[in-house]
Every structure is written in structure tokens, then in C-alpha cells.
Design a protein around this motif. Structure first.
Motif, PDB file in Angstrom:
ATOM      1  N   MET A  57       8.746  -8.028  -8.471  1.00 25.79           N
ATOM      2  CA  MET A  57       7.633  -7.213  -7.861  1.00 25.79           C
ATOM      3  C   MET A  57       8.294  -5.822  -7.697  1.00 25.79           C
ATOM      4  N   SER A  58       7.774  -4.789  -8.246  1.00 20.47           N
ATOM      5  CA  SER A  58       8.116  -3.437  -8.214  1.00 20.47           C
ATOM      6  C   SER A  58       8.096  -2.838  -6.744  1.00 20.47           C
ATOM      7  N   ARG A  59       8.792  -1.891  -6.651  1.00 21.86           N
ATOM      8  CA  ARG A  59       8.882  -1.307  -5.386  1.00 21.86           C
ATOM      9  C   ARG A  59       7.444  -0.851  -5.040  1.00 21.86           C
ATOM     10  N   GLU A  60       6.956  -0.225  -5.884  1.00 25.40           N
ATOM     11  CA  GLU A  60       5.643   0.319  -5.577  1.00 25.40           C
ATOM     12  C   GLU A  60       4.469  -0.777  -5.271  1.00 25.40           C
ATOM     13  N   GLY A  99       2.377  -1.484  -1.518  1.00 22.05           N
ATOM     14  CA  GLY A  99       1.199  -1.830  -1.338  1.00 22.05           C
ATOM     15  C   GLY A  99       0.858  -3.145  -0.804  1.00 22.05           C
ATOM     16  N   VAL A 100       1.555  -3.989  -0.926  1.00 24.04           N
ATOM     17  CA  VAL A 100       1.419  -5.327  -0.271  1.00 24.04           C
ATOM     18  C   VAL A 100       1.899  -5.056   1.412  1.00 24.04           C
ATOM     19  N   MET A 101       2.774  -4.297   1.648  1.00 24.24           N
ATOM     20  CA  MET A 101       3.216  -3.926   3.037  1.00 24.24           C
ATOM     21  C   MET A 101       2.108  -3.004   3.654  1.00 24.24           C
ATOM     22  N   ARG A 102       1.470  -2.198   2.928  1.00 21.78           N
ATOM     23  CA  ARG A 102       0.593  -1.461   3.739  1.00 21.78           C
ATOM     24  C   ARG A 102      -0.862  -2.251   3.781  1.00 21.78           C
ATOM     25  N   SER A 103      -1.075  -3.221   2.741  1.00 20.12           N
ATOM     26  CA  SER A 103      -2.181  -4.163   3.079  1.00 20.12           C
ATOM     27  C   SER A 103      -1.810  -4.918   4.406  1.00 20.12           C
ATOM     28  N   PHE A 104      -0.838  -5.504   4.391  1.00 17.70           N
ATOM     29  CA  PHE A 104      -0.482  -6.393   5.654  1.00 17.70           C
ATOM     30  C   PHE A 104      -0.577  -5.350   6.920  1.00 17.70           C
ATOM     31  N   VAL A 105       0.231  -4.253   7.078  1.00 17.29           N
ATOM     32  CA  VAL A 105       0.025  -3.387   8.188  1.00 17.29           C
ATOM     33  C   VAL A 105      -1.625  -2.973   8.468  1.00 17.29           C
ATOM     34  N   ALA A 106      -2.101  -2.446   7.394  1.00 16.50           N
ATOM     35  CA  ALA A 106      -3.595  -2.092   7.901  1.00 16.50           C
ATOM     36  C   ALA A 106      -4.606  -3.264   8.262  1.00 16.50           C
ATOM     37  N   ASP A 107      -4.417  -4.519   7.548  1.00 15.39           N
ATOM     38  CA  ASP A 107      -5.189  -5.232   8.222  1.00 15.39           C
ATOM     39  C   ASP A 107      -4.666  -6.146   9.507  1.00 15.39           C
ATOM     40  N   VAL A 124     -16.622  -3.055   8.777  1.00 18.98           N
ATOM     41  CA  VAL A 124     -16.796  -1.511   8.695  1.00 18.98           C
ATOM     42  C   VAL A 124     -15.346  -1.149   9.260  1.00 18.98           C
ATOM     43  N   TRP A 125     -14.931  -1.582  10.485  1.00 14.69           N
ATOM     44  CA  TRP A 125     -13.617  -0.961  11.111  1.00 14.69           C
ATOM     45  C   TRP A 125     -12.498  -1.344  10.141  1.00 14.69           C
ATOM     46  N   LEU A 126     -12.500  -2.678   9.509  1.00 15.87           N
ATOM     47  CA  LEU A 126     -11.404  -2.843   8.711  1.00 15.87           C
ATOM     48  C   LEU A 126     -11.419  -2.122   7.346  1.00 15.87           C
ATOM     49  N   ASP A 127     -12.301  -1.773   6.961  1.00 22.89           N
ATOM     50  CA  ASP A 127     -12.578  -0.688   5.840  1.00 22.89           C
ATOM     51  C   ASP A 127     -11.860   0.617   6.061  1.00 22.89           C
ATOM     52  N   PHE A 128     -12.474   0.816   7.403  1.00 22.66           N
ATOM     53  CA  PHE A 128     -12.148   2.199   7.829  1.00 22.66           C
ATOM     54  C   PHE A 128     -10.569   2.497   8.024  1.00 22.66           C
ATOM     55  N   VAL A 129      -9.873   1.395   8.660  1.00 23.61           N
ATOM     56  CA  VAL A 129      -8.362   1.264   8.579  1.00 23.61           C
ATOM     57  C   VAL A 129      -7.701   1.250   7.313  1.00 23.61           C
ATOM     58  N   ARG A 130      -8.287   0.369   6.477  1.00 29.06           N
ATOM     59  CA  ARG A 130      -7.674   0.465   5.170  1.00 29.06           C
ATOM     60  C   ARG A 130      -7.626   1.797   4.395  1.00 29.06           C
ATOM     61  N   ALA A 131      -8.699   2.474   4.807  1.00 28.98           N
ATOM     62  CA  ALA A 131      -8.790   3.900   4.011  1.00 28.98           C
ATOM     63  C   ALA A 131      -7.811   4.682   4.592  1.00 28.98           C
ATOM     64  N   ARG A 132      -7.605   4.574   5.833  1.00 27.54           N
ATOM     65  CA  ARG A 132      -6.671   5.336   6.561  1.00 27.54           C
ATOM     66  C   ARG A 132      -5.094   5.108   5.863  1.00 27.54           C
ATOM     67  N   PHE A 133      -4.919   3.953   5.345  1.00 25.54           N
ATOM     68  CA  PHE A 133      -3.713   3.671   4.931  1.00 25.54           C
ATOM     69  C   PHE A 133      -3.855   3.958   3.154  1.00 25.54           C
ATOM     70  N   GLY A 134      -4.622   4.346   2.658  1.00 26.07           N
ATOM     71  CA  GLY A 134      -5.002   4.755   1.378  1.00 26.07           C
ATOM     72  C   GLY A 134      -5.136   3.569   0.335  1.00 26.07           C
ATOM     73  N   LEU A 135      -5.517   2.823   0.964  1.00 23.23           N
ATOM     74  CA  LEU A 135      -6.207   1.382   0.353  1.00 23.23           C
ATOM     75  C   LEU A 135      -7.925   1.386   0.050  1.00 23.23           C
ATOM     76  N   ALA A 136      -8.537   0.817  -0.832  1.00 28.45           N
ATOM     77  CA  ALA A 136      -9.545   0.425  -1.031  1.00 28.45           C
ATOM     78  C   ALA A 136     -10.217  -0.329  -0.082  1.00 28.45           C
TER      79      ALA A 136
END
Length: 151
Positions: free
Chosen positions: A1-4, A8-16, A128-140
Motif C-alpha cells: 500500500m502506498s503512503r498516499e 486515505g485509509v487513516m483519514r477514513s478511519f478517523v472521520a468515521d 448527513v452528519w457522517l457525510d459532513f464529517v467526511r467532507a471536512r476530512f477531504g473525503l467523498a
């Protein structure tokens, strides 16, 4: 797995995880105090005990929700898809907690029924809240893949 990809996996984990812990700490605390009649000290203990479980289940729920919503919406309205995702994922966990805690059969059924209603009510607001938080982390936002001719 690349660093990038790892980032993304870590951002998804933290956001969720952040989304679930914040939302359900507030919802749970309000329910426990105003509906169940627990003191604020009891609510604090309950939320402290529940926090590790929320951390363990937050990202798996996010993955499950995205998968289910992808398959249901459309034609199932997004509000119903979010409610079903939360209901089908969280109620079995809650039933297991009640069972391990020694609930009677009646208590288990009543607790599960009340929790199921709560999950149906808060399903869409949490989505809606989950999508909002994900957006703050730059996630779709999840569960919204574009339609293609092959779908």
C-alpha cells in the motif's frame, strides 16, 4: 500500500470514528438522561464504557453503510437507506450487549424494539452528519457512486 493510500485509509478511519463517537455520545446521553431517567453521573459512566465499542465499530459501519446505500438508492429513498443501514448494523450489536449484560427475554425484546425505533429515527440525520464529517476530512460522501450504463 502506498503512503498516499495509507493516509486515505487513516483519514477514513478517523472521520468515521469521530462522526460516530460525537453523534452517538450526544444522542445516547440525551436518551439515557431524558428517556431512561439516568443521572448525569450514570450517563457519563455509560458513555465511557460505550466509547471503545464505538471506536471498534465506526469504520466497519461506514463501510457497511456505503455498501448498502450503493445497492438500495435509488429506488429506495436515501432517508430509508440510511435508516436501514443503521438499524441492520447496530441493533444486533445492541442485542448482544443486552444479552451479555444479563437482560431478561422481555427486557431484551423491549430494549431491542426501542433501540430499533431510535435507529430508524436517527438513521438519516446520522448519515448527513457522517457525510459532513467526511467532507471536512477531504473525503467523498459515501454510498453515492455515480450511475453508469452498466448499473
Amino acid at each position: 500500500m502506498s503512503r498516499e493510500a495509507g493516509a486515505g485509509v487513516m483519514r477514513s478511519f478517523v472521520a468515521d470514528t469521530l462522526a460516530l463517537v460525537v453523534f452517538f455520545t450526544i444522542v445516547g446521553a440525551l436518551n439515557e438522561h431524558f428517556v431512561a431517567g439516568m443521572t448525569w453521573a450514570e450517563v457519563a459512566r455509560s458513555r465511557t464504557i460505550g466509547a471503545p465499542l464505538m471506536v471498534l465499530t465506526a469504520r466497519p459501519y461506514g463501510i457497511w453503510r456505503d455498501w448498502l446505500v450503493d445497492r438500495l438508492a435509488p429506488p429506495v429513498p436515501r432517508a430509508l437507506a440510511d435508516a436501514l443501514a443503521l438499524l441492520l448494523f447496530q441493533v444486533p450489536i445492541y442485542v448482544a450487549i443486552l444479552w451479555v449484560s444479563g437482560a431478561t427475554a422481555t427486557g431484551l425484546l423491549q430494549g431491542a424494539a426501542g433501540f430499533a425505533v431510535l435507529m430508524m429515527v436517527v438513521g438519516r440525520p446520522y448519515g448527513v452528519w457522517l457525510d459532513f464529517v467526511r467532507a471536512r476530512f477531504g473525503l467523498a460522501a459515501g454510498g453515492m457512486r455515480p450511475m453508469t450504463l452498466g448499473d
